[in-house]
Every structure is written in structure tokens, then in C-alpha cells.
Design a protein around this motif. Structure first.
Motif, PDB file in Angstrom:
ATOM      1  N   VAL A  35       0.841  -1.203   0.000  1.00 34.13           N
ATOM      2  CA  VAL A  35       0.000   0.000   0.000  1.00 34.13           C
ATOM      3  C   VAL A  35       0.874   1.250   0.000  1.00 34.13           C
ATOM      4  O   VAL A  35       2.021   1.237   0.462  1.00 34.13           O
ATOM      5  N   GLY A  36       0.311   2.316  -0.534  1.00 29.17           N
ATOM      6  CA  GLY A  36       0.893   3.643  -0.421  1.00 29.17           C
ATOM      7  C   GLY A  36      -0.100   4.539   0.292  1.00 29.17           C
ATOM      8  O   GLY A  36      -1.317   4.322   0.214  1.00 29.17           O
ATOM      9  N   ILE A  37       0.392   5.555   0.999  1.00 32.78           N
ATOM     10  CA  ILE A  37      -0.471   6.413   1.812  1.00 32.78           C
ATOM     11  C   ILE A  37      -0.426   7.841   1.284  1.00 32.78           C
ATOM     12  O   ILE A  37       0.653   8.431   1.126  1.00 32.78           O
ATOM     13  N   VAL A  38      -1.605   8.387   1.016  1.00 32.15           N
ATOM     14  CA  VAL A  38      -1.765   9.767   0.559  1.00 32.15           C
ATOM     15  C   VAL A  38      -2.530  10.524   1.640  1.00 32.15           C
ATOM     16  O   VAL A  38      -3.592  10.071   2.079  1.00 32.15           O
ATOM     17  N   SER A  39      -2.017  11.665   2.073  1.00 36.13           N
ATOM     18  CA  SER A  39      -2.722  12.481   3.064  1.00 36.13           C
ATOM     19  C   SER A  39      -2.770  13.923   2.602  1.00 36.13           C
ATOM     20  O   SER A  39      -1.758  14.482   2.174  1.00 36.13           O
ATOM     21  N   ALA A  40      -3.957  14.534   2.682  1.00 33.09           N
ATOM     22  CA  ALA A  40      -4.109  15.921   2.241  1.00 33.09           C
ATOM     23  C   ALA A  40      -5.210  16.610   3.045  1.00 33.09           C
ATOM     24  O   ALA A  40      -6.226  17.023   2.510  1.00 33.09           O
ATOM     25  N   ILE A  41      -4.985  16.750   4.349  1.00 32.87           N
ATOM     26  CA  ILE A  41      -5.998  17.449   5.171  1.00 32.87           C
ATOM     27  C   ILE A  41      -5.456  18.671   5.892  1.00 32.87           C
ATOM     28  O   ILE A  41      -6.237  19.497   6.371  1.00 32.87           O
ATOM     29  N   GLY A  42      -4.144  18.838   5.995  1.00 36.97           N
ATOM     30  CA  GLY A  42      -3.619  19.732   7.011  1.00 36.97           C
ATOM     31  C   GLY A  42      -2.925  21.005   6.599  1.00 36.97           C
ATOM     32  O   GLY A  42      -2.146  21.555   7.364  1.00 36.97           O
ATOM     33  N   GLU A  43      -3.191  21.562   5.408  1.00 34.87           N
ATOM     34  CA  GLU A  43      -2.483  22.771   4.984  1.00 34.87           C
ATOM     35  C   GLU A  43      -3.114  24.058   5.509  1.00 34.87           C
ATOM     36  O   GLU A  43      -2.464  25.090   5.546  1.00 34.87           O
ATOM     37  N   TRP A  48       2.783  23.223  10.409  1.00 34.87           N
ATOM     38  CA  TRP A  48       2.497  22.192  11.397  1.00 34.87           C
ATOM     39  C   TRP A  48       2.810  20.782  10.896  1.00 34.87           C
ATOM     40  O   TRP A  48       2.918  19.858  11.700  1.00 34.87           O
ATOM     41  N   SER A  49       2.894  20.617   9.572  1.00 37.22           N
ATOM     42  CA  SER A  49       3.234  19.315   8.964  1.00 37.22           C
ATOM     43  C   SER A  49       2.286  18.200   9.417  1.00 37.22           C
ATOM     44  O   SER A  49       2.709  17.084   9.705  1.00 37.22           O
ATOM     45  N   LEU A  50       0.983  18.496   9.443  1.00 36.32           N
ATOM     46  CA  LEU A  50       0.018  17.495   9.889  1.00 36.32           C
ATOM     47  C   LEU A  50      -0.075  16.304   8.935  1.00 36.32           C
ATOM     48  O   LEU A  50      -0.249  15.161   9.369  1.00 36.32           O
ATOM     49  N   ASP A  51       0.034  16.565   7.640  1.00 38.19           N
ATOM     50  CA  ASP A  51      -0.045  15.452   6.694  1.00 38.19           C
ATOM     51  C   ASP A  51       1.141  14.504   6.845  1.00 38.19           C
ATOM     52  O   ASP A  51       0.990  13.286   6.723  1.00 38.19           O
ATOM     53  N   GLU A  52       2.299  15.064   7.127  1.00 37.01           N
ATOM     54  CA  GLU A  52       3.463  14.205   7.386  1.00 37.01           C
ATOM     55  C   GLU A  52       3.234  13.358   8.642  1.00 37.01           C
ATOM     56  O   GLU A  52       3.576  12.175   8.681  1.00 37.01           O
ATOM     57  N   LEU A  53       2.623  13.980   9.662  1.00 32.61           N
ATOM     58  CA  LEU A  53       2.298  13.246  10.882  1.00 32.61           C
ATOM     59  C   LEU A  53       1.326  12.106  10.574  1.00 32.61           C
ATOM     60  O   LEU A  53       1.506  10.974  11.067  1.00 32.61           O
ATOM     61  N   VAL A  86       0.821  10.505   7.717  1.00 31.89           N
ATOM     62  CA  VAL A  86       1.503   9.449   6.961  1.00 31.89           C
ATOM     63  C   VAL A  86       2.370   8.609   7.899  1.00 31.89           C
ATOM     64  O   VAL A  86       2.394   7.371   7.806  1.00 31.89           O
ATOM     65  N   GLN A  87       3.084   9.260   8.807  1.00 31.58           N
ATOM     66  CA  GLN A  87       3.928   8.520   9.755  1.00 31.58           C
ATOM     67  C   GLN A  87       3.086   7.621  10.645  1.00 31.58           C
ATOM     68  O   GLN A  87       3.409   6.441  10.853  1.00 31.58           O
ATOM     69  N   GLN A  88       1.981   8.164  11.189  1.00 33.95           N
ATOM     70  CA  GLN A  88       1.123   7.381  12.072  1.00 33.95           C
ATOM     71  C   GLN A  88       0.476   6.213  11.323  1.00 33.95           C
ATOM     72  O   GLN A  88       0.426   5.082  11.822  1.00 33.95           O
ATOM     73  N   ALA A  89      -0.039   6.494  10.124  1.00 38.32           N
ATOM     74  CA  ALA A  89      -0.687   5.435   9.341  1.00 38.32           C
ATOM     75  C   ALA A  89       0.313   4.364   8.938  1.00 38.32           C
ATOM     76  O   ALA A  89      -0.009   3.166   8.953  1.00 38.32           O
ATOM     77  N   THR A  90       1.529   4.768   8.597  1.00 40.47           N
ATOM     78  CA  THR A  90       2.563   3.797   8.234  1.00 40.47           C
ATOM     79  C   THR A  90       2.864   2.872   9.406  1.00 40.47           C
ATOM     80  O   THR A  90       2.947   1.649   9.245  1.00 40.47           O
ATOM     81  N   ARG A  91       3.006   3.451  10.581  1.00 37.01           N
ATOM     82  CA  ARG A  91       3.293   2.641  11.765  1.00 37.01           C
ATOM     83  C   ARG A  91       2.155   1.656  12.044  1.00 37.01           C
ATOM     84  O   ARG A  91       2.393   0.479  12.345  1.00 37.01           O
ATOM     85  N   LEU A  92       0.914   2.134  11.924  1.00 35.94           N
ATOM     86  CA  LEU A  92      -0.231   1.284  12.227  1.00 35.94           C
ATOM     87  C   LEU A  92      -0.428   0.178  11.185  1.00 35.94           C
ATOM     88  O   LEU A  92      -0.760  -0.960  11.525  1.00 35.94           O
ATOM     89  N   LEU A  93      -0.229   0.514   9.928  1.00 38.12           N
ATOM     90  CA  LEU A  93      -0.511  -0.430   8.847  1.00 38.12           C
ATOM     91  C   LEU A  93       0.626  -1.407   8.578  1.00 38.12           C
ATOM     92  O   LEU A  93       0.413  -2.452   7.954  1.00 38.12           O
ATOM     93  N   SER A  94       1.827  -1.070   9.052  1.00 35.86           N
ATOM     94  CA  SER A  94       2.990  -1.913   8.749  1.00 35.86           C
ATOM     95  C   SER A  94       2.903  -3.304   9.362  1.00 35.86           C
ATOM     96  O   SER A  94       3.598  -4.223   8.919  1.00 35.86           O
ATOM     97  N   GLY A  95       2.061  -3.470  10.367  1.00 34.48           N
ATOM     98  CA  GLY A  95       1.900  -4.804  10.945  1.00 34.48           C
ATOM     99  C   GLY A  95       1.203  -5.772  10.023  1.00 34.48           C
ATOM    100  O   GLY A  95       1.326  -6.992  10.172  1.00 34.48           O
ATOM    101  N   ARG A  96       0.482  -5.247   9.024  1.00 34.48           N
ATOM    102  CA  ARG A  96      -0.267  -6.116   8.110  1.00 34.48           C
ATOM    103  C   ARG A  96       0.171  -5.967   6.654  1.00 34.48           C
ATOM    104  O   ARG A  96       0.142  -6.934   5.895  1.00 34.48           O
ATOM    105  N   PHE A  97       0.555  -4.743   6.261  1.00 33.39           N
ATOM    106  CA  PHE A  97       0.891  -4.475   4.861  1.00 33.39           C
ATOM    107  C   PHE A  97       2.342  -4.036   4.723  1.00 33.39           C
ATOM    108  O   PHE A  97       2.971  -3.584   5.686  1.00 33.39           O
ATOM    109  N   ARG A  98       2.838  -4.120   3.511  1.00 33.90           N
ATOM    110  CA  ARG A  98       4.133  -3.534   3.186  1.00 33.90           C
ATOM    111  C   ARG A  98       3.874  -2.120   2.663  1.00 33.90           C
ATOM    112  O   ARG A  98       3.372  -1.945   1.553  1.00 33.90           O
ATOM    113  N   VAL A  99       4.169  -1.129   3.493  1.00 41.15           N
ATOM    114  CA  VAL A  99       3.874   0.259   3.155  1.00 41.15           C
ATOM    115  C   VAL A  99       5.043   0.857   2.386  1.00 41.15           C
ATOM    116  O   VAL A  99       6.183   0.846   2.861  1.00 41.15           O
ATOM    117  N   GLN A 100       4.767   1.374   1.201  1.00 37.78           N
ATOM    118  CA  GLN A 100       5.799   1.976   0.367  1.00 37.78           C
ATOM    119  C   GLN A 100       5.550   3.470   0.236  1.00 37.78           C
ATOM    120  O   GLN A 100       4.400   3.902   0.082  1.00 37.78           O
TER     121      GLN A 100
END
Length: 246
Positions: free
Chosen positions: A37-45, A69-74, A76-90
Motif C-alpha cells: 500500500v501507499g499512503i496519501v494524506s491531504a488534510i492539514g495545509e 504544522w506538517s500534519l499530513d506528514e504526521l 503518513v507517519q502514524q498510518a505507516t506505523r499502524l498499517l505496517s503490521g499487516r501491509f508492506r507500506v511503500q
């Protein structure tokens, strides 16, 4: 005659139930097939500043930039950590402004029959292509008080004859878009963290504290918004069966 009507209703209900069960099974099967999976975030500008109630008449609201504030980076980091237990996050690259520019939420009931606007963006604007799925996280909307809509990250104030209320919000929705057909496999708006406040939104929010006044208010606001995201994201991903429920 009455018996035929009852039998007809029973058959219709059974067909709906079977259809829902089949749809759930298909969705579960498609989710199980996802490995990368890949993660796209666009809520925090930007953050909206909304007034409603007695002070809301004729007030169009404002917004301020919070790109620092770099909320979208946050996210992506949080989602990557959570999803990495099941998926290979790229890691993926994408034009965040293009995703943020879509303001009409396809999760809303009125939009369910429309083609999801994020499908083509994933096809045309995300690289690399070819992953099994893309997790797309964008702004959601909710009605505040007298009917004014708020969306995404914001600070809202609502006034009645008896009292003033304020709250911060981080409203977002998550889509799982299949990486080859670009079908939307699953989509869900983040739910409220609790329903105990006087003023409620259909998404993560919390009451405004008086400590948001003063020179350091920006950092306190950023921390409070980040807390809403950090606490709600695992719940939302769990509700979507992307991770074990938290």
C-alpha cells in the motif's frame, strides 16, 4: 392479499440482507488480497476559523495557513506505523494540493451515486503506480450548530443566549483505492472520539481550552489537533478492518 404482501416484504428484506452479506464478503476478500500500500494524506495545509449561532449571522468564516504544522506528514507517519503490521507500506509521491482541492465529499449520502473524485487522481497523480492499494486520507465535513458546515482542521465558536462554546476539530475520511482497477474498496469518515460535549460534530473534535489564548496558542493548538488525529486514526483504521481494532 395481506399474506402475499408480508411474504413479498420478507423476500425483499432477505434479498437486501443477502446482497449486503455478499458485498461484505467481496470487500473482505479484496482487502485480504492487498499486500502493498501507499499512503496519501491531504488534510492539514489550512485551518478554518468558524463562528456560528448568534455570532454566525452574516459571518463567512476565515482560514489560516498551518502548513508549518506538517500534519499530513504526521498522518503518513502514524498510518505507516499502524498499517505496517499487516501491509508492506511503500512511500509515494503526489500533488497534495490536487487532493486538497476536492471539497465535495464522496462519502456523503447525496454523492454515493457519483464517481468518486479521488479515483482518477490516484491513477494520474500518484507515483509509483502498481501497488495493490492506496490509502487516501482527505478532509471530511460536518454540520455545526445552526447548519453551518465545517471541514478538515479548524477552530469553531458557537454562541447562544446563555453561553459561548468552542471546539477544535480534525475531520477526515479514509478511502482504500485498489491499485489496478482504481475501485474504491472501502471508505469511512472518522467518527467522534466521544459524544459528551455540549457542541458535537460528526468527527474527531474537542472543547476549546482557555489556554489557547496568548503568544503560545499556535503550538498548543497544533498539539491538540495532533492529539485528535493520533487518537482517532487507529480507531478509524480498525473500523475499516485494516488493522486490529484498538
Amino acid at each position: 392479499m395481506r399474506r402475499r404482501v408480508i411474504l413479498g416484504l420478507a423476500c425483499a428484506i432477505a434479498c437486501v440482507a443477502l446482497g449486503a452479506a455478499a458485498a461484505f464478503e467481496t470487500r473482505a476478500t479484496r482487502l485480504q488480497a492487498i499486500k502493498t500500500v501507499g499512503i496519501v494524506s491531504a488534510i492539514g495545509e489550512e485551518m478554518s476559523l468558524t463562528q456560528a449561532g448568534l455570532i454566525g449571522l452574516g459571518n463567512s468564516g476565515q482560514s489560516v495557513s498551518i502548513s508549518a504544522w506538517s500534519l499530513d506528514e504526521l498522518i503518513v507517519q502514524q498510518a505507516t506505523r499502524l498499517l505496517s503490521g499487516r501491509f508492506r507500506v511503500q512511500p509515494v509521491s503526489y500533488r497534495r494540493a490536487a487532493f486538497a482541492a476536492i471539497r465535495d465529499s464522496a462519502v456523503a449520502p447525496v454523492n454515493l451515486l457519483r464517481s468518486d473524485p479521488f479515483k482518477e487522481l490516484v491513477r494520474s497523480d500518484v507515483a509509483p503506480q502498481g501497488l495493490d492499494a492506496y490509502i487516501v486520507i482527505t478532509r471530511a465535513k460536518s454540520k455545526l450548530g445552526n447548519g453551518r458546515m465545517v471541514e478538515g482542521v479548524g477552530l469553531a465558536q458557537y454562541r447562544t443566549l446563555l453561553a459561548d462554546y468552542g471546539l477544535i476539530h480534525a475531520l477526515y475520511e479514509v478511502r482504500v483505492i485498489e491499485g489496478k482497477s482504481f475501485d474504491v474498496i472501502e471508505k469511512r469518515a472518522a467518527a467522534p472520539l466521544d459524544n459528551t460535549g455540549t457542541m458535537r460534530l460528526a468527527g474527531p473534535s474537542g472543547p476549546v481550552d482557555e489556554t489557547f489564548e496568548g503568544p503560545a496558542s499556535s503550538e498548543r493548538l497544533r498539539a491538540a489537533i495532533a492529539d485528535l488525529i493520533t487518537r482517532s486514526l487507529p480507531v478509524t483504521l480498525g473500523d475499516m478492518h485494516l488493522i486490529d481494532s484498538q
